[in-house]
Structure formats: structure tokens, C-alpha cells
Design an enzyme around this catalytic site. Structure first.
Site, short mmCIF file in Angstrom:
data_model
loop_
_atom_site.label_atom_id
_atom_site.label_comp_id
_atom_site.label_asym_id
_atom_site.label_seq_id
_atom_site.Cartn_x
_atom_site.Cartn_y
_atom_site.Cartn_z
N TYR A 1 24.90 49.27 0.01
CA TYR A 1 26.14 49.88 0.51
C TYR A 1 26.24 51.36 0.12
CZ TYR A 1 27.18 45.22 2.03
OH TYR A 1 27.08 44.00 2.67
N GLN B 1 36.01 45.40 13.06
CA GLN B 1 35.10 44.70 12.15
C GLN B 1 34.21 45.73 11.44
OE1 GLN B 1 33.43 40.93 14.33
NE2 GLN B 1 33.97 42.46 15.84
N ASP C 1 32.72 51.46 8.89
CA ASP C 1 32.61 52.93 8.93
C ASP C 1 34.02 53.54 9.09
OD1 ASP C 1 33.32 53.45 11.79
OD2 ASP C 1 31.45 52.40 12.24
N HIS D 1 36.91 43.61 7.88
CA HIS D 1 35.72 43.35 7.06
C HIS D 1 35.54 44.37 5.93
CE1 HIS D 1 33.68 40.85 10.51
NE2 HIS D 1 34.69 40.23 9.95
N CYS E 1 38.22 46.26 -7.33
CA CYS E 1 38.08 45.82 -8.72
C CYS E 1 37.49 44.40 -8.74
CB CYS E 1 39.48 45.83 -9.31
SG CYS E 1 39.59 45.24 -10.98
N GLY F 1 32.36 46.19 22.18
CA GLY F 1 31.14 46.40 21.40
C GLY F 1 30.96 45.43 20.26
N SER G 1 29.35 41.41 19.40
CA SER G 1 28.58 40.29 19.95
C SER G 1 29.38 39.01 19.94
CB SER G 1 27.28 40.11 19.16
OG SER G 1 27.58 39.92 17.80
N GLU H 1 26.47 44.35 27.42
CA GLU H 1 25.93 43.14 28.06
C GLU H 1 26.98 42.03 28.08
OE1 GLU H 1 22.64 42.97 25.46
OE2 GLU H 1 23.72 41.89 23.90
N1 APR Z 1 28.44 50.31 24.05
C1 APR Z 1 29.04 49.09 24.08
N2 APR Z 1 28.55 48.00 23.46
C2 APR Z 1 27.41 48.15 22.76
C3 APR Z 1 26.72 49.39 22.68
C4 APR Z 1 27.28 50.50 23.37
N3 APR Z 1 26.71 51.70 23.35
N4 APR Z 1 25.61 49.22 21.92
C5 APR Z 1 25.62 47.93 21.54
N5 APR Z 1 26.69 47.28 22.05
C6 APR Z 1 27.09 45.89 21.85
C7 APR Z 1 25.96 44.89 21.87
O1 APR Z 1 25.73 44.45 23.21
C8 APR Z 1 26.50 43.78 20.98
O2 APR Z 1 27.26 42.84 21.74
O3 APR Z 1 27.64 45.81 20.54
C9 APR Z 1 27.47 44.50 20.04
C10 APR Z 1 26.99 44.61 18.60
O4 APR Z 1 26.92 43.32 18.04
P1 APR Z 1 26.62 43.08 16.49
O5 APR Z 1 25.46 43.89 16.05
O6 APR Z 1 26.53 41.62 16.28
O7 APR Z 1 27.92 43.69 15.76
P2 APR Z 1 29.34 43.03 15.54
O8 APR Z 1 29.73 42.15 16.67
O9 APR Z 1 30.26 44.15 15.18
O10 APR Z 1 29.07 42.14 14.25
C11 APR Z 1 30.14 41.42 13.70
O11 APR Z 1 28.79 40.73 11.87
O12 APR Z 1 27.34 40.87 10.05
C12 APR Z 1 28.60 41.01 10.50
O13 APR Z 1 30.22 41.94 9.19
C13 APR Z 1 29.29 42.30 10.18
O14 APR Z 1 31.26 43.19 11.23
C14 APR Z 1 29.97 42.66 11.47
C15 APR Z 1 30.02 41.34 12.21
#
Ligand code: APR
Length: 229
Positions: A52, A87, A90, A105, A113, A171, A173, A199
Site C-alpha cells: 500500500y 470502491q 485513490d 473500501h 489505528c 467501471g 466488474s 464491456e
Molecule cells: N471505462 C469504463 N470501464 C472500464 C474502463 C474504462 N476506461 N477500463 C476498465 N473498465 C471496467 C472493466 O470492464 C471492469 O468491468 O472496469 C471494471 C474494473 O473491474 P475490477 O478490476 O474488478 O475493479 P472493481 O470492480 O472496482 O473491483 C472491485 O475488488 O479487489 C477488490 O477492493 C477491490 O474495490 C475493488 C473491488
């Protein structure tokens, strides 16, 4: 509540931050159980803090993109009718001007602490075993919600989901709960549910509208028109 927004790593992807699950995602190179679980932390605190520390140190080099900016503007327009939940750990929403962001998150730029979980404080340096809580002097940990821990602000978020007219998830998954279940809750209470993503969502049974594209293209346009859905 007019609108609840949930963002995930995809909204920060065009700012240069790596997502978690995509090609070359963070979890492709780091074992989740080592750096994102309490067990991993108690096994090797140095490894987890360093992971981190690295992410925190990198943050200033990234800039908010048009999607973060559009949401900040919409938040200003809607005021109390708007809730931004992320989530992401940043600080790009804040740097784009969003005033109230619920980081469910946690946040990279804060530490917590180890003795009192309500002792949370801003931190932008490198954490190590000598870092101390400014309130009580105990040792610290990253203010990150790991797998197996309860996300933050859940009462406020659920309350907003139960009363919103629109819910949009951007954005993400949609595989990590409880955030992945927000669309079901909002839909059950009559909200219009929209997904903005590169997607198609693998489970779109609660999604009324899907807009495909890059966040920096589609979020600004959606923010101007969401009232027409
Ligand atoms: N514009 C829109 N969507 C996008 C782009 C973009 N430029 N680039 C990627 N994506 C989408 C992908 O299609 C995917 O569905 O962003 C998503 C990213 O998915 P993850 O990597 O799984 O991220 P997230 O859903 O935020 O993860 C959830 O998982 O490990 C944990 O705590 C972590 O907060 C995180 C949580």
C-alpha cells in the site's frame, strides 16, 4: 434522493491507474490473500504495508479524468440529492472536486489505528512498524477494507439505495459484494438502474440501461442526460 453513483477501478483506468481484474490488473501480479486479507496482514505486515505504501506513493502522478470531473459537477448541481459511493481507494474523485465521497473500501491516503478502528487519520508518507496513531499512540494499519472485512458506510449507502430514483454503476466488474448487490437493492425499490462500462455486465438482470464505452467518453454525456431516462 435523486441519484446514487457507484464507481469502480474502471473510472480511474484512463487516468493511468491499474484496475484489479483486467489484463495486467493488480490481482494478476499480487496474490489477493497475501495483500488484501487480514490473514495476509498478520502473516507479513511489512509486505502488506509496503504494497500500500507503493500505491500511495504513486497517487500524485495520476490526474482525474473527464469522468471524475463530470461527476463532481453533477454532484454540485444536485447537492443533497446526490450520493457518490466509490470502491476506489485513490483520491481522484476528491481531486476532481467531489465534496462528499463515501470510500466504502477505505482510502490509501489514510491510516487506521490497530487498537481503535474509529481512529482514522490522513497520511501520505510511508507507513512502517514505527508509525503511531496520533490519537492514542498505538500502531497503525492501512485504512483499506480487506476481503472478509465489513465495508464502510453501509447504513448510509443502503438508506440511499432504498430511496433513490436512479442508480448508476460505473467501471466496476460487479463481482465483489456487497457493492455488486447494490443494483439489485436499487432495482427492488423502483430505481432506474444504469451500467456504464467498457464491456457488458455478466449479470444484467437488474440493469435497465447499459451504455458501452470508455468512462471519459460516456460519463460526461450520461451526466448531462441522465434525467431523460
Ligand atoms: N471505462 C469504463 N470501464 C472500464 C474502463 C474504462 N476506461 N477500463 C476498465 N473498465 C471496467 C472493466 O470492464 C471492469 O468491468 O472496469 C471494471 C474494473 O473491474 P475490477 O478490476 O474488478 O475493479 P472493481 O470492480 O472496482 O473491483 C472491485 O475488488 O479487489 C477488490 O477492493 C477491490 O474495490 C475493488 C473491488
Amino acid at each position: 434522493m435523486k441519484l446514487v453513483v457507484l464507481t469502480g477501478a474502471g473510472i480511474s483506468a484512463e487516468s493511468g491507474l491499474r484496475t484489479f481484474r483486467g489484463h495486467d490488473g493488480l490481482w494478476e501480479n499480487e496474490p489477493i490473500e497475501a495483500v488484501a486479507t487480514p490473514e495476509g496482514y498478520y502473516r507479513d505486515k511489512k509486505r502488506v504495508r509496503d504494497f500500500y505504501n507503493g500505491l500511495r506513493k504513486g497517487l500524485p502522478q495520476y490526474e482525474p479524468n473527464a469522468a471524475h470531473v463530470a461527476l463532481a459537477k453533477l454532484g454540485d448541481q444536485l447537492g443533497d440529492d446526490f450520493l457518490l459511493v466509490t470502491q476506489n481507494v485513490d483520491d481522484l474523485h476528491e481531486r476532481a472536486g467531489s465534496k462528499r465521497v463515501l470510500h466504502m473500501h477505505g482510502e490509501l491516503n489514510q491510516l487506521r489505528c490497530e487498537k481503535h478502528e474509529n481512529h482514522v487519520f490522513p497520511f501520505t508518507g510511508e507507513e512502517d512498524e514505527t508509525t503511531r496513531c496520533p490519537l492514542c499512540g498505538a500502531s497503525t494499519r492501512p485504512h483499506i477494507v480487506w476481503f472478509g472485512e465489513i465495508p464502510l458506510y453501509m447504513d448510509s449507502i443502503e438508506n440511499a439505495l432504498n430511496h433513490c430514483e436512479h442508480f448508476v454503476y460505473i467501471g466496476t466488474s460487479s463481482v465483489v459484494y456487497p457493492a455488486a448487490g447494490f443494483k439489485r437493492i436499487a432495482h427492488a425499490h423502483g430505481a432506474h438502474v444504469t451500467c456504464l462500462n467498457l464491456e457488458v455486465d455478466s449479470d444484467d438482470s437488474f440493469t435497465d440501461t447499459f451504455v458501452e464505452g470508455k468512462a471519459s467518453d460516456i460519463v460526461p454525456v450520461w451526466c448531462q442526460n441522465f434525467n431523460t431516462f
